[in-house]
Design an enzyme around this catalytic site. Structure first.
Site, PDB file in Angstrom:
ATOM      1  N   GLU A   1      -4.219   9.748  -3.659  1.00  0.00           N
ATOM      2  CA  GLU A   1      -3.393  10.645  -2.845  1.00  0.00           C
ATOM      3  C   GLU A   1      -3.019  11.902  -3.624  1.00  0.00           C
ATOM      4  O   GLU A   1      -2.407  11.820  -4.692  1.00  0.00           O
ATOM      5  CB  GLU A   1      -2.125   9.903  -2.386  1.00  0.00           C
ATOM      6  CG  GLU A   1      -1.203  10.738  -1.515  1.00  0.00           C
ATOM      7  CD  GLU A   1       0.014   9.971  -0.986  1.00  0.00           C
ATOM      8  OE1 GLU A   1      -0.041   8.721  -0.893  1.00  0.00           O
ATOM      9  OE2 GLU A   1       1.025  10.617  -0.671  1.00  0.00           O
TER      10      GLU A   1
ATOM     11  N   ASP B   1       5.411  11.527  -9.311  1.00  0.00           N
ATOM     12  CA  ASP B   1       5.509  12.024  -7.946  1.00  0.00           C
ATOM     13  C   ASP B   1       5.079  13.487  -7.872  1.00  0.00           C
ATOM     14  O   ASP B   1       5.928  14.376  -7.739  1.00  0.00           O
ATOM     15  CB  ASP B   1       6.968  11.878  -7.461  1.00  0.00           C
ATOM     16  CG  ASP B   1       7.126  12.231  -5.999  1.00  0.00           C
ATOM     17  OD1 ASP B   1       6.107  12.428  -5.330  1.00  0.00           O
ATOM     18  OD2 ASP B   1       8.277  12.308  -5.532  1.00  0.00           O
TER      19      ASP B   1
ATOM     20  N   LYS C   1       4.488   3.227   4.613  1.00  0.00           N
ATOM     21  CA  LYS C   1       5.313   3.376   3.408  1.00  0.00           C
ATOM     22  C   LYS C   1       6.362   2.272   3.492  1.00  0.00           C
ATOM     23  O   LYS C   1       7.237   2.313   4.357  1.00  0.00           O
ATOM     24  CB  LYS C   1       5.969   4.769   3.411  1.00  0.00           C
ATOM     25  CG  LYS C   1       7.019   4.979   2.333  1.00  0.00           C
ATOM     26  CD  LYS C   1       7.541   6.426   2.332  1.00  0.00           C
ATOM     27  CE  LYS C   1       8.635   6.627   1.299  1.00  0.00           C
ATOM     28  NZ  LYS C   1       9.089   8.027   1.207  1.00  0.00           N
TER      29      LYS C   1
ATOM     30  N   GLU D   1      11.843   4.110  -1.270  1.00  0.00           N
ATOM     31  CA  GLU D   1      12.892   5.069  -0.915  1.00  0.00           C
ATOM     32  C   GLU D   1      13.612   4.640   0.369  1.00  0.00           C
ATOM     33  O   GLU D   1      13.715   5.388   1.330  1.00  0.00           O
ATOM     34  CB  GLU D   1      12.296   6.476  -0.803  1.00  0.00           C
ATOM     35  CG  GLU D   1      11.641   6.910  -2.124  1.00  0.00           C
ATOM     36  CD  GLU D   1      11.076   8.315  -2.138  1.00  0.00           C
ATOM     37  OE1 GLU D   1      10.652   8.793  -1.076  1.00  0.00           O
ATOM     38  OE2 GLU D   1      11.054   8.920  -3.222  1.00  0.00           O
TER      39      GLU D   1
ATOM     40  N   ARG E   1       0.824   2.502   1.173  1.00  0.00           N
ATOM     41  CA  ARG E   1       1.109   3.377   0.033  1.00  0.00           C
ATOM     42  C   ARG E   1       1.716   2.596  -1.130  1.00  0.00           C
ATOM     43  O   ARG E   1       2.532   1.696  -0.928  1.00  0.00           O
ATOM     44  CB  ARG E   1       2.029   4.524   0.448  1.00  0.00           C
ATOM     45  CG  ARG E   1       1.345   5.439   1.438  1.00  0.00           C
ATOM     46  CD  ARG E   1       2.249   6.557   1.877  1.00  0.00           C
ATOM     47  NE  ARG E   1       2.320   7.663   0.957  1.00  0.00           N
ATOM     48  CZ  ARG E   1       3.446   8.197   0.510  1.00  0.00           C
ATOM     49  NH1 ARG E   1       4.616   7.681   0.846  1.00  0.00           N
ATOM     50  NH2 ARG E   1       3.431   9.238  -0.284  1.00  0.00           N
TER      51      ARG E   1
ATOM     52  N   GLU F   1       5.374  20.889  -2.890  1.00  0.00           N
ATOM     53  CA  GLU F   1       6.752  20.419  -3.019  1.00  0.00           C
ATOM     54  C   GLU F   1       7.340  20.757  -4.395  1.00  0.00           C
ATOM     55  O   GLU F   1       8.401  21.368  -4.487  1.00  0.00           O
ATOM     56  CB  GLU F   1       6.805  18.906  -2.783  1.00  0.00           C
ATOM     57  CG  GLU F   1       8.196  18.339  -2.972  1.00  0.00           C
ATOM     58  CD  GLU F   1       8.260  16.842  -2.721  1.00  0.00           C
ATOM     59  OE1 GLU F   1       7.245  16.245  -2.330  1.00  0.00           O
ATOM     60  OE2 GLU F   1       9.347  16.276  -2.921  1.00  0.00           O
TER      61      GLU F   1
ATOM     62  N   GLU G   1       8.740  17.292   6.805  1.00  0.00           N
ATOM     63  CA  GLU G   1       9.286  16.956   5.488  1.00  0.00           C
ATOM     64  C   GLU G   1       8.403  17.625   4.432  1.00  0.00           C
ATOM     65  O   GLU G   1       7.181  17.448   4.428  1.00  0.00           O
ATOM     66  CB  GLU G   1       9.286  15.426   5.299  1.00  0.00           C
ATOM     67  CG  GLU G   1       9.885  15.024   3.970  1.00  0.00           C
ATOM     68  CD  GLU G   1      10.484  13.622   3.974  1.00  0.00           C
ATOM     69  OE1 GLU G   1      10.868  13.133   5.051  1.00  0.00           O
ATOM     70  OE2 GLU G   1      10.561  13.022   2.898  1.00  0.00           O
ATOM     71  N   ARG G   2       9.040  18.383   3.571  1.00  0.00           N
ATOM     72  CA  ARG G   2       8.319  19.136   2.519  1.00  0.00           C
ATOM     73  C   ARG G   2       7.285  20.091   3.121  1.00  0.00           C
ATOM     74  O   ARG G   2       6.197  20.262   2.574  1.00  0.00           O
ATOM     75  CB  ARG G   2       7.646  18.215   1.510  1.00  0.00           C
ATOM     76  CG  ARG G   2       8.503  17.066   1.012  1.00  0.00           C
ATOM     77  CD  ARG G   2       9.789  17.524   0.404  1.00  0.00           C
ATOM     78  NE  ARG G   2      10.613  16.385  -0.019  1.00  0.00           N
ATOM     79  CZ  ARG G   2      11.855  16.521  -0.454  1.00  0.00           C
ATOM     80  NH1 ARG G   2      12.429  17.715  -0.511  1.00  0.00           N
ATOM     81  NH2 ARG G   2      12.550  15.479  -0.822  1.00  0.00           N
TER      82      ARG G   2
ATOM     83  N   ARG H   1      10.386   4.520 -14.545  1.00  0.00           N
ATOM     84  CA  ARG H   1       9.810   4.664 -13.197  1.00  0.00           C
ATOM     85  C   ARG H   1       8.277   4.758 -13.152  1.00  0.00           C
ATOM     86  O   ARG H   1       7.665   4.147 -12.280  1.00  0.00           O
ATOM     87  CB  ARG H   1      10.464   5.871 -12.514  1.00  0.00           C
ATOM     88  CG  ARG H   1       9.801   6.226 -11.206  1.00  0.00           C
ATOM     89  CD  ARG H   1      10.613   7.214 -10.436  1.00  0.00           C
ATOM     90  NE  ARG H   1       9.769   7.874  -9.456  1.00  0.00           N
ATOM     91  CZ  ARG H   1      10.181   8.796  -8.622  1.00  0.00           C
ATOM     92  NH1 ARG H   1      11.435   9.180  -8.617  1.00  0.00           N
ATOM     93  NH2 ARG H   1       9.347   9.363  -7.773  1.00  0.00           N
TER      94      ARG H   1
END
Ligand code: GCU
Length: 615
Positions: free
Chosen positions: A343, A321, A238, A242, A275, A349, A116-117, A292
């Site tokens: 982090e 993000d 996580k 999402e 996270r 990305e 992913e990414r 957000r």
């Protein structure tokens, strides 16, 4: 795969990789024997001193260099010694120890081999739903991580897909243990991302953290996992993020969720990394009250002090993000009684997919200027590694892995010194060329920022894959990612009169951000909604500054290509870097034209310098 795996900052060690070493101390002896021979340098004596732990002490005794340290310390000392000599410096003397005890790299590798990414090819260790790896490449990877000082690697994606759940099931543990064996000699411990709802796979009807059957399942699972890998660093989670499962489903807090897992891993000395990337990803764009960037603070700050001692709350550097420009996350400044990890994201990305040049140390340095290093007790970075021959896609993206390790070792390290050291070790260019390469790397983020999203605005990227411009791509989405660009004004009012986000900061930062006059230009539209005719400090209007930045960014990309052409880099790095730079030039022009046209059409304001903006 080519026989010679080249990408490392220790080129004199490239042909051989330590094989047959079981401990970091043994690897240290192997590396020193090989490296010193190549460098024509004296081989230091090694003296194991467990009290030094990961630290090391280099000194001279009877004319001979000696490195003392715990097992991992010996390895770090050996690499420091070799690095200095390879860079043409004197051997270092004195005691060094890492600032952060936990220096993680989080790999978003899926068991099917995809990442992913990921922008450097497929996974180095997964394929077809299981571990599958080339031992030589994994040793090379171990050397890269060990020589950078990274000491923990999370093997799988934080989004734990079904196949990856097997990693901690009995069927997967033998393979996990073998992989841990492969990286242990480099001082790298494994971590595993786990699915909060995994007990439900086993007939338990709930994942409620207060349910006894759930607690017992995790305790037994942790026993089995640590029996297989006794030095596993911990689990990474996580949750409620999402669409991942988490304690909210059961009306429980994130402290209750994290502590339940922490108690399962505690008897084994494991940590539970939780996270803090939690926000409403089903937002209605019409809703201007929900903001957000405020979500993590709202969720976690009230829980300060409630997490167990082996929980580490992992917070992204900024409140959104991994955008090109964000202020430091206020959550990091609001939880003095919680173990925090900071982090970062090495995977590019939102920062150019390892096509566009983007050296990160300057950004880390700048973003943490207001974050005393001891605010956090660990650091993590999303990996930029993959199966490409050079491991990082863009040959210069290796500087970010190396630089991350240096940062994790010493968060106040000078970014320019890090990039210079990387460039010298990797390419040994003539002085003026080295200067040019370092200057280009130092400036690369600013160039990228100029042709992409202006003044802290964020989210003008194409939602499909997060590459290329799409100024309204996120505007009517569910993700809470809006720029609210209109006919007269752009940006979001996050002052007390607006969403109130600025109130999450301590006094000094609040004052810096709460008025457009005090706010740094590069975060202006992050904190404020301003008219296009707003006068910037230098007298330009906001809209003119947007146009100018986009023209400048694209021009500077072309200048970078000319610099690159003049560097005597080895092949294939030169060709690869130039190929990517050609794409970057093309894409920077696209960004420039799309963003400028977008604002020109909305505002109706012409460029004062009458350059080409389409309408
Ligand atoms: C971003 C990214 C996702 C990732 C997520 C995370 O949203 O696009 O791919 O899963 O961050 O950090 O969990």
């Amino acid at each position: 795969m080519s026989e010679a795996i080249r990408r490392t900052w220790l080129p004199y060690l490239n042909d051989d990789v330590p094989a047959g070493c079981a401990t970091p101390a043994e690897t240290a002896a192997f590396e020193l024997a090989l490296g010193c021979q190549r460098l024509g340098a004296p081989v230091p004596g090694l003296r194991e001193d467990a009290a030094l732990g990961e630290g090391y002490h280099i000194y001279t005794e009877s004319g001979r260099p000696v490195i003392a340290g715990g097992s991992a310390g010996l390895l770090y000392g050996a690499y420091a010694y070799l690095e200095a000599l390879a860079a043409g410096e004197d051997a270092p003397e004195g005691v060094q120890k890492p600032f952060y005890g936990l220096r993680m790299i989080d790999c978003w590798d899926n068991a099917d081999g995809s990442i992913e990414r990921g922008y450097s090819g497929r996974s180095l260790w997964f394929e077809g739903g299981r571990f599958q790896w080339d031992p030589r490449r994994i040793r090379q990877l171990g050397r890269m991580l060990g020589s950078a000082g990274v000491n923990a690697l999370c093997v799988n994606n934080v989004n734990v897909h079904a196949e990856a759940e097997d990693l901690i099931e009995d069927a997967g543990l033998t393979e996990l243990a073998r992989f841990a064996d492969a990286l242990r000699p480099f001082g790298v411990k494994l971590m595993v991302s786990v699915n909060f709802a995994q007990p439900m796979r086993h007939g338990i009807p709930t994942a409620d953290p207060l349910d006894e059957a759930v607690q017992q399942w995790w305790a037994e699972r942790a026993d089995a996992v640590w029996r297989a890998v006794p030095d596993l660093a911990g689990f990474l989670v996580k949750a409620d993020s999402e669409h991942r499962p988490g304690p909210f489903t059961y009306g429980r807090s994130h402290a209750e969720g994290a502590n339940m897992l922490a108690r399962a891993v505690a008897p084994h000395g494991g940590v539970l990394v939780w996270r803090a990337f939690v926000y409403n990803c089903m937002q209605d764009w019409r809703d201007k009250k929900t903001d957000r960037p405020m979500a993590a603070y709202e969720t976690y700050a009230p829980l300060d002090g409630q997490f167990d001692g082996n929980v580490i709350l992992q917070v992204k550097n900024g409140p959104y993000d991994f955008q090109v420009r964000e202020p430091v996350s206020p959550t990091l400044l609001a939880m003095p009684n919680t173990n925090l990890a900071l982090e970062w994201q090495l995977a590019q990305e939102y920062t150019g997919h390892q096509i566009d040049l983007y050296a990160m140390n300057p950004m880390w340095h700048e973003m943490t200027a207001d974050l005393p290093p001891e605010t956090v007790m660990a650091v993590a970075a999303v990996s930029n590694l993959g199966r490409d021959d050079n491991f990082t896609g863009h040959p210069f993206a290796a500087a970010n892995l190396y630089g991350y390790g240096r940062y994790a070792w010493n968060p106040r390290v000078d970014p320019e010194a890090v990039l210079r050291r990387w460039a010298r070790l990797t390419y040994a260019l003539p002085g003026a060329q080295e200067d040019a390469l370092v200057a280009m790397l130092m400036n690369s983020r600013s160039v990228y920022e100029k042709y992409t999203a202006p003044l802290g605005l964020c989210w003008m990227v194409n939602p499909e894959g997060h590459y290329g411009p799409s100024p309204y791509g996120y505007e009517f989405s569910l993700w809470g990612t809006y720029n609210r660009a209109g006919r007269d004004a752009v940006g979001i009012d996050r002052t007390a009169a607006g969403t109130g986000y600025v109130l999450q900061y301590p006094e000094a930062l609040r004052r810096r951000y709460e008025t457009p006059e005090a706010c740094p230009d590069d975060l202006l539209l992050f904190f404020h909604r301003l008219r296009y005719d707003y006068r910037m400090r230098d007298g330009r209007t906001l809209i003119q500054r947007i146009y100018d930045d986009h023209f400048e960014g694209a021009e500077q990309t072309e200048a970078m290509a000319r610099t690159l052409e003049g560097l005597s880099l080895p092949e294939p790095d030169k060709t690869e870097a130039l190929e990517r730079m050609r794409l970057q030039i093309r894409d920077a022009r696209e960004w420039r034209d799309v963003i400028n046209t977008f604002f020109r059409r909305l505002s109706g304001v012409d460029d004062e310098k009458t350059r080409t903006i389409y309408d």
